[in-house]
Design a protein around this motif. Sequence first.
Motif, PDB file in Angstrom:
ATOM      1  N   LEU A  34       0.903  -1.261  -0.555  1.00 54.34           N
ATOM      2  CA  LEU A  34      -0.076  -0.003   0.291  1.00 54.34           C
ATOM      3  C   LEU A  34       1.508   1.313  -0.022  1.00 54.34           C
ATOM      4  CD1 LEU A  34      -2.758   0.943   0.264  1.00 54.34           C
ATOM      5  CD2 LEU A  34      -2.590   0.778   2.894  1.00 54.34           C
ATOM      6  N   LEU A  35       0.550   1.823  -0.962  1.00 57.19           N
ATOM      7  CA  LEU A  35       1.452   2.887  -1.925  1.00 57.19           C
ATOM      8  C   LEU A  35       0.662   4.451  -0.776  1.00 57.19           C
ATOM      9  CD1 LEU A  35       3.005   2.425  -4.456  1.00 57.19           C
ATOM     10  CD2 LEU A  35       3.949   2.222  -2.378  1.00 57.19           C
ATOM     11  N   LEU A  36       0.932   5.171  -0.124  1.00 58.21           N
ATOM     12  CA  LEU A  36       0.601   6.614   0.360  1.00 58.21           C
ATOM     13  C   LEU A  36       1.271   7.751   0.526  1.00 58.21           C
ATOM     14  CD1 LEU A  36       0.128   3.878   3.102  1.00 58.21           C
ATOM     15  CD2 LEU A  36      -1.491   4.774   3.241  1.00 58.21           C
ATOM     16  N   ASP A  37       0.958   8.366   0.283  1.00 57.00           N
ATOM     17  CA  ASP A  37       0.769  10.327   0.243  1.00 57.00           C
ATOM     18  C   ASP A  37       0.605  10.861   1.596  1.00 57.00           C
ATOM     19  OD1 ASP A  37       1.999  10.280  -1.996  1.00 57.00           O
ATOM     20  OD2 ASP A  37       0.917  11.346  -3.105  1.00 57.00           O
ATOM     21  N   VAL A  38       0.886  10.759   2.744  1.00 62.36           N
ATOM     22  CA  VAL A  38       0.635  10.885   3.499  1.00 62.36           C
ATOM     23  C   VAL A  38       0.456  13.095   4.293  1.00 62.36           C
ATOM     24  CG1 VAL A  38       0.421  11.207   6.528  1.00 62.36           C
ATOM     25  CG2 VAL A  38       1.430   9.357   4.974  1.00 62.36           C
ATOM     26  N   ARG A  39      -0.651  13.435   4.463  1.00 63.69           N
ATOM     27  CA  ARG A  39      -0.692  14.957   4.826  1.00 63.69           C
ATOM     28  C   ARG A  39       0.927  15.253   5.781  1.00 63.69           C
ATOM     29  NH1 ARG A  39      -7.000  14.905   4.564  1.00 63.69           N
ATOM     30  NH2 ARG A  39      -7.244  15.022   2.029  1.00 63.69           N
ATOM     31  N   SER A  40       1.621  16.291   5.748  1.00 60.60           N
ATOM     32  CA  SER A  40       1.655  17.320   6.249  1.00 60.60           C
ATOM     33  C   SER A  40       1.204  17.571   7.377  1.00 60.60           C
ATOM     34  CB  SER A  40       2.515  18.291   5.327  1.00 60.60           C
ATOM     35  OG  SER A  40       3.319  19.127   6.281  1.00 60.60           O
ATOM     36  N   GLY A  41       1.846  16.869   8.659  1.00 58.02           N
ATOM     37  CA  GLY A  41       1.068  17.510   9.726  1.00 58.02           C
ATOM     38  C   GLY A  41      -0.008  16.792  10.500  1.00 58.02           C
ATOM     39  N   ALA A  42       0.335  15.378   9.834  1.00 54.15           N
ATOM     40  CA  ALA A  42      -0.552  14.303  10.084  1.00 54.15           C
ATOM     41  C   ALA A  42       0.224  13.089  10.319  1.00 54.15           C
ATOM     42  CB  ALA A  42      -1.949  14.386   9.122  1.00 54.15           C
ATOM     43  N   GLU A  43       1.732  12.948  10.364  1.00 53.66           N
ATOM     44  CA  GLU A  43       2.102  11.833  11.080  1.00 53.66           C
ATOM     45  C   GLU A  43       1.854  11.397  11.639  1.00 53.66           C
ATOM     46  OE1 GLU A  43       3.725  14.323   7.763  1.00 53.66           O
ATOM     47  OE2 GLU A  43       3.418  15.340   9.874  1.00 53.66           O
ATOM     48  N   GLU A  44       1.537  12.458  13.091  1.00 55.27           N
ATOM     49  CA  GLU A  44       1.362  11.227  13.729  1.00 55.27           C
ATOM     50  C   GLU A  44      -0.123  11.336  14.596  1.00 55.27           C
ATOM     51  OE1 GLU A  44       3.507  10.345  16.952  1.00 55.27           O
ATOM     52  OE2 GLU A  44       5.351  11.759  15.706  1.00 55.27           O
ATOM     53  N   ARG A  45      -0.029  11.601  14.005  1.00 57.24           N
ATOM     54  CA  ARG A  45      -2.680  11.178  13.641  1.00 57.24           C
ATOM     55  C   ARG A  45      -1.961   9.906  12.880  1.00 57.24           C
ATOM     56  NH1 ARG A  45      -6.706  13.075  10.823  1.00 57.24           N
ATOM     57  NH2 ARG A  45      -5.098  15.084  10.338  1.00 57.24           N
ATOM     58  N   GLU A  73      14.091   9.693   1.683  1.00 55.32           N
ATOM     59  CA  GLU A  73      14.007  10.587   0.105  1.00 55.32           C
ATOM     60  C   GLU A  73      12.517  11.887  -0.018  1.00 55.32           C
ATOM     61  OE1 GLU A  73      13.434   7.670  -3.469  1.00 55.32           O
ATOM     62  OE2 GLU A  73      16.287   7.807  -3.236  1.00 55.32           O
ATOM     63  N   ASP A  74      11.532  11.305   0.302  1.00 56.61           N
ATOM     64  CA  ASP A  74       9.852  12.555   0.073  1.00 56.61           C
ATOM     65  C   ASP A  74       9.736  11.511   1.722  1.00 56.61           C
ATOM     66  OD1 ASP A  74       8.191  13.603   0.287  1.00 56.61           O
ATOM     67  OD2 ASP A  74       7.551  13.266  -2.078  1.00 56.61           O
ATOM     68  N   PRO A  75       9.851  12.979   2.935  1.00 52.79           N
ATOM     69  CA  PRO A  75       8.908  12.149   3.975  1.00 52.79           C
ATOM     70  C   PRO A  75       7.566  11.478   3.877  1.00 52.79           C
ATOM     71  CG  PRO A  75      10.552  14.051   4.450  1.00 52.79           C
ATOM     72  CD  PRO A  75      10.650  13.516   3.066  1.00 52.79           C
ATOM     73  N   SER A  76       6.788  12.420   3.345  1.00 54.74           N
ATOM     74  CA  SER A  76       5.215  12.801   2.670  1.00 54.74           C
ATOM     75  C   SER A  76       5.489  11.164   1.789  1.00 54.74           C
ATOM     76  CB  SER A  76       5.044  13.533   1.404  1.00 54.74           C
ATOM     77  OG  SER A  76       5.341  13.015   0.675  1.00 54.74           O
ATOM     78  N   LYS A  77       6.510   9.854   1.353  1.00 51.98           N
ATOM     79  CA  LYS A  77       5.728   8.946   1.106  1.00 51.98           C
ATOM     80  C   LYS A  77       5.906   8.087   2.016  1.00 51.98           C
ATOM     81  CE  LYS A  77       5.806  10.684  -2.799  1.00 51.98           C
ATOM     82  NZ  LYS A  77       4.264  11.157  -3.541  1.00 51.98           N
ATOM     83  N   TRP A  78       4.600   7.340   2.582  1.00 58.88           N
ATOM     84  CA  TRP A  78       5.135   5.517   3.058  1.00 58.88           C
ATOM     85  C   TRP A  78       4.085   4.804   2.185  1.00 58.88           C
ATOM     86  CZ3 TRP A  78       4.790   6.682   8.813  1.00 58.88           C
ATOM     87  CH2 TRP A  78       5.229   7.671   9.306  1.00 58.88           C
ATOM     88  N   LEU A  79       4.938   3.596   2.941  1.00 54.78           N
ATOM     89  CA  LEU A  79       4.914   2.313   2.652  1.00 54.78           C
ATOM     90  C   LEU A  79       4.165   1.313   3.785  1.00 54.78           C
ATOM     91  CD1 LEU A  79       5.049  -0.055   0.465  1.00 54.78           C
ATOM     92  CD2 LEU A  79       7.459  -0.418   0.550  1.00 54.78           C
ATOM     93  N   ILE A  80       2.671   0.919   3.848  1.00 51.31           N
ATOM     94  CA  ILE A  80       2.744  -0.213   4.225  1.00 51.31           C
ATOM     95  C   ILE A  80       2.957  -2.071   3.671  1.00 51.31           C
ATOM     96  CG2 ILE A  80       0.813  -0.984   5.711  1.00 51.31           C
ATOM     97  CD1 ILE A  80      -0.349   1.516   6.167  1.00 51.31           C
ATOM     98  N   THR A  81       3.123  -2.547   3.978  1.00 51.67           N
ATOM     99  CA  THR A  81       3.552  -4.075   3.444  1.00 51.67           C
ATOM    100  C   THR A  81       2.843  -5.334   4.245  1.00 51.67           C
ATOM    101  OG1 THR A  81       5.989  -4.179   4.439  1.00 51.67           O
ATOM    102  CG2 THR A  81       5.649  -3.668   1.876  1.00 51.67           C
ATOM    103  N   SER A  82       2.688  -6.055   3.747  1.00 58.58           N
ATOM    104  CA  SER A  82       1.152  -7.024   4.986  1.00 58.58           C
ATOM    105  C   SER A  82       1.761  -8.213   4.169  1.00 58.58           C
ATOM    106  CB  SER A  82      -0.621  -7.075   5.149  1.00 58.58           C
ATOM    107  OG  SER A  82      -1.060  -7.251   3.963  1.00 58.58           O
ATOM    108  N   ASP A 112      -3.298  10.641  -0.614  1.00 57.41           N
ATOM    109  CA  ASP A 112      -3.494   9.205  -2.006  1.00 57.41           C
ATOM    110  C   ASP A 112      -3.374   8.135  -1.749  1.00 57.41           C
ATOM    111  OD1 ASP A 112      -4.814   9.029  -4.549  1.00 57.41           O
ATOM    112  OD2 ASP A 112      -2.566   9.191  -5.484  1.00 57.41           O
ATOM    113  N   THR A 113      -3.736   7.113  -1.995  1.00 53.25           N
ATOM    114  CA  THR A 113      -3.094   5.741  -1.668  1.00 53.25           C
ATOM    115  C   THR A 113      -2.966   4.409  -2.996  1.00 53.25           C
ATOM    116  OG1 THR A 113      -5.386   5.393  -1.205  1.00 53.25           O
ATOM    117  CG2 THR A 113      -4.086   5.543   0.968  1.00 53.25           C
TER     118      THR A 113
END
Length: 388
Positions: A34-45, A73-82, A112-113
């Motif tokens: 699962l590729l995600l773009d996390v909103r700035s400031g919403a990281e802890e939430r 490289e871009d802290p707004s990009k996150w990855l979840i693998t299961s 976005d996901t």
Amino acid sequence: MSTLPQTPQPTTTPSMTTRSSQSSLADSRLRVVLLLDVRSGAEERFLRAYDELCQQVASVPGHLSDQLCQSIEDPSKWLITSEWESAPPFLAWVDSEAHREMVKPMHGCVEDTRSLRFGILRETDKRGRGTTSARGRLQAAPRIGDGLVRYGLTFTVKPGSEKDVAAILADYAPVETRVDDTTRLCRTSLFMTGNRVVRTVEVKGDLVAALRHVSMQPEVRAVEAAVNPHLEEPRDLDDPDAAREFFYRAALPVVHHLTAVNGAGGGAPAGPLRRHALCYPVREGSGTAVSRLLARQDELAMNDGTTPLVSSTIFQHEDLVVRMIDMRAPLDQDPALSVGVGGKRAAAVLSRLVECGPDRDLSHEDGLRRFLADCDMEPVTDRRAADY
């Protein structure tokens, strides 16, 4: 419940049709990305929502592990693998109301996901040697693709409005099929049975990009607006949350697909392809078993180079099973092949998994013909890109 063997690999012998295939019904382990773009400031939430989700999903049957990563490289990009024991338990969970409730806290945190699913084909241990881990089976062999991604949607309309809805869906201006340099919409087929609508699409390239492109076309927006008053469950596609809920409910995933790569092979009959869709009256809790049976029967049929069956796509959501087939012969020429049973034993198994009715004895041709007529969906529209 029977287990579907690994999809046999195509050969070039005269008695077998070379084919492309895809399947989520095999028993090999599954990797979900699962590729995600996390909103700035919403990281802890987002992290809190992820931790809560992990606690809940740990008890889901078939789930093995999760991993959360953040781009260096871009802290707004996150990855979840299961990782899952196989695809069926994952699909059952991801299509459930429980899953929709679990992921709601994440909705406000991401822009976005994109979800990707992979059967695990090879793995190595620390010593660099291949292994078939005790955690589960690996996919036996690579499949041959045809470059297309397939997707289905389904919804119901108010009883009595079927003719009006069919007229709306059949009569709209063609949309632009080219999305970008790598993605285009190849084919859209639409069927109805009773008050149920099933729409299937075939895309070359990025499915998500194609669906977004189509949803923004004025011709499509006008059709959707005209259909809205007739829906049994109201929807608001202009509201992101409501649109997300609608597409969760309406999704009809492909669980198995086979296509003869170069059309019908061997001594198969020539002639124009006819596309049909069958909606099976599945008994409660038997959706996956029906899909497995039909998938296996279509594999066996395509091993015969004389079959008029050129393509089979099985869509399933819980106990809703739709099988779309392309044939080089009329549907009623071989009712057993069209229904998806290659002999009396398969017909007997299907009889136990579906609601047949007293005069739909699948062990006899008359009963097969009546059952086929019951399942056969009404074609509404079938549109192709000019060069497809």
